[in-house]
Write an enzyme that holds these catalytic residues in place. Sequence first.
Site, mmCIF file in Angstrom:
data_model
loop_
_atom_site.group_PDB
_atom_site.id
_atom_site.type_symbol
_atom_site.label_atom_id
_atom_site.label_comp_id
_atom_site.label_asym_id
_atom_site.label_seq_id
_atom_site.Cartn_x
_atom_site.Cartn_y
_atom_site.Cartn_z
ATOM 1 N N ILE A 115 -2.596 -7.525 14.234
ATOM 2 C CA ILE A 115 -1.448 -7.373 15.426
ATOM 3 C C ILE A 115 -2.062 -6.525 16.540
ATOM 4 O O ILE A 115 -1.937 -7.009 17.759
ATOM 5 C CB ILE A 115 -0.317 -6.728 14.609
ATOM 6 C CG1 ILE A 115 0.162 -7.523 13.420
ATOM 7 C CG2 ILE A 115 0.792 -6.557 15.951
ATOM 8 C CD1 ILE A 115 1.398 -6.850 12.874
ATOM 9 N N LYS A 153 -11.170 -3.920 18.990
ATOM 10 C CA LYS A 153 -9.430 -4.399 19.348
ATOM 11 C C LYS A 153 -8.829 -4.235 20.598
ATOM 12 O O LYS A 153 -7.576 -4.416 20.706
ATOM 13 C CB LYS A 153 -8.701 -3.695 18.200
ATOM 14 C CG LYS A 153 -9.205 -3.849 16.721
ATOM 15 C CD LYS A 153 -8.320 -3.531 15.826
ATOM 16 C CE LYS A 153 -8.705 -4.079 14.471
ATOM 17 N NZ LYS A 153 -7.917 -4.000 13.216
ATOM 18 N N LYS A 194 10.238 -16.772 -10.325
ATOM 19 C CA LYS A 194 9.295 -15.500 -10.731
ATOM 20 C C LYS A 194 8.228 -16.186 -11.583
ATOM 21 O O LYS A 194 8.573 -17.220 -12.375
ATOM 22 C CB LYS A 194 10.328 -14.903 -11.736
ATOM 23 C CG LYS A 194 9.453 -13.649 -12.141
ATOM 24 C CD LYS A 194 10.429 -12.837 -13.101
ATOM 25 C CE LYS A 194 9.670 -11.724 -13.895
ATOM 26 N NZ LYS A 194 10.142 -11.298 -15.061
ATOM 27 N N PHE A 251 -4.630 3.499 14.847
ATOM 28 C CA PHE A 251 -4.841 4.450 13.791
ATOM 29 C C PHE A 251 -6.061 3.721 12.981
ATOM 30 O O PHE A 251 -6.144 2.692 12.766
ATOM 31 C CB PHE A 251 -3.747 4.822 12.977
ATOM 32 C CG PHE A 251 -2.880 5.632 13.465
ATOM 33 C CD1 PHE A 251 -2.026 5.290 14.214
ATOM 34 C CD2 PHE A 251 -2.850 6.969 12.557
ATOM 35 C CE1 PHE A 251 -1.340 6.466 14.866
ATOM 36 C CE2 PHE A 251 -2.112 7.975 13.368
ATOM 37 C CZ PHE A 251 -0.873 7.705 14.341
ATOM 38 N N ASN A 304 0.828 -1.099 0.017
ATOM 39 C CA ASN A 304 0.007 -0.097 0.170
ATOM 40 C C ASN A 304 0.938 1.305 -0.025
ATOM 41 O O ASN A 304 2.110 1.054 0.110
ATOM 42 C CB ASN A 304 -0.960 -0.001 1.162
ATOM 43 C CG ASN A 304 -0.327 -0.025 2.466
ATOM 44 O OD1 ASN A 304 0.688 0.759 2.737
ATOM 45 N ND2 ASN A 304 -0.402 -1.339 3.172
ATOM 46 N N ASP A 332 -3.692 -6.843 5.128
ATOM 47 C CA ASP A 332 -4.524 -7.876 5.590
ATOM 48 C C ASP A 332 -4.544 -9.098 5.285
ATOM 49 O O ASP A 332 -4.928 -9.995 5.911
ATOM 50 C CB ASP A 332 -6.073 -7.317 5.574
ATOM 51 C CG ASP A 332 -6.498 -6.018 6.216
ATOM 52 O OD1 ASP A 332 -5.887 -5.856 7.314
ATOM 53 O OD2 ASP A 332 -7.028 -5.143 5.775
#
Length: 411
Positions: free
Chosen positions: A316, A351, A297, A333, A217, A287
């Site tokens: 986590i 969480k 490859k 966050f 990301n 995720d």
Amino acid sequence: MACLSSRPFEGRRVLLCVTGGIAAYKTPKLVRHLTKAGCEVETILTHAAGEFVAPLALATLSGRRVWQEEDLLSGERGFEIPHIRLAEWAEAIAVAPCTANTAAALAQGRAEGLIGATLLAARAPVLLFPAMNAHMLEHPATQENLRTLAGRGVRVVEPAVGALACGGEGRGRMPEPEEIAEEVFRALAPHDMEGVHILVTAGPTREYLDPVRYLSNPSTGRMGLAMAREAWRRGAEVRVVLGPVEAPCVLHGLQVTSIVSALEMRDAVMASLSWAHVIVKAAAVGDYRAKERAERKVKREGRPEIAVSLVQNPDIAAEVGRVKRPDQFLLGFAAETDDLLRNARAKLERKGLDGILVNDVLAPGSGFASETNTLRLICREGEEESFSGLKEDVACAVWGSLVRRGLIVQS
Ligand SMILES: Cc1cc2nc3c(=O)[nH]c(=O)nc-3n(C[C@H](O)[C@H](O)[C@H](O)COP(=O)(O)O)c2cc1C
């Protein structure tokens, strides 16, 4: 909403003493870093330093006339009693580079030059950056002088190992100007997190599909590193579990463990969990990972379509929320695109977090790969608060808020 501007050290007064080592040529850049952060900088140069850096460069960048050693007793400036005026004026004093000669003079408490006299009269924190040939540094006389100064409360910052101007490799290099500036900022910052152990995760993770392709990301790690950096400036001990980021900002003072995948991040977090008083989960952890990672490859020829099977990575934050001690503070966050507050509160509960910083990643100037952020802080106790500005300024305001609420304590 607290709207934050940069220049976090606006108007803070720094005295820079430059002595005659070759590394003095780097000090104009140091002055630039300090003034960019808003500091006012006065500079004293020894005679020898004037051979390595032009006083005009330092005067231009600091916007002030440079003091010379002989100004201590000059008729022209003597009426100002320079050593007393500078000693009272300075909020932090850095001697960079500090030669073996100046370290010896300071250890003896000599006051025949402006630097020696000013440092005797000063009450501000003093930072010393010894830089010299490795043998000069190792010499028992130099070592004893540095120990004497450290014993008197001077912060003697270890020289770095690397290529030396006199040739060869060894210990003795002056830290880079950005790193010296960080030490100065730490001396100026409020020490309201002294001794607190902070564990921060930052950056993206990579989940390799084969040796050359991965899922990831756009996280740059900037927000997490800003949280880490600010905690260190405030006196905390900081460990960072850092995903692969390009050219991270200055990592000086931070204990960094570099990881690649979510599983590696989990292991690194768990290894430091009992050490931490506060855990900040700022990393953008993938995720999912490939169910099977190809050893070689994957070739495109003859494969117009391929399917990749993914399995979930461990959560986590949730795992830490389950196993952490009640006296540890877990700050998460949430990067959301819809129904921000409701989703963030649900995540806080689900969480086992103690606080959450939520941002709308679709809003302009917020979230991934942006220099700025707008965050809302939701804690189990206390009011919600919003912060907007450069990520570094937001980090400063978030810690300030958590400290004020009494949530950041050594357990
Ligand atoms: C080319 C050159 C480079 C030098 N570099 C250093 C140095 O990196 N560190 C050091 O302690 N002394 C270094 N010296 C020696 C100092 O300049 C010398 O000890 C001087 O008296 C220091 O004066 P000051 O401490 O008043 O600035 C160097 C000397 C020369 C000629």
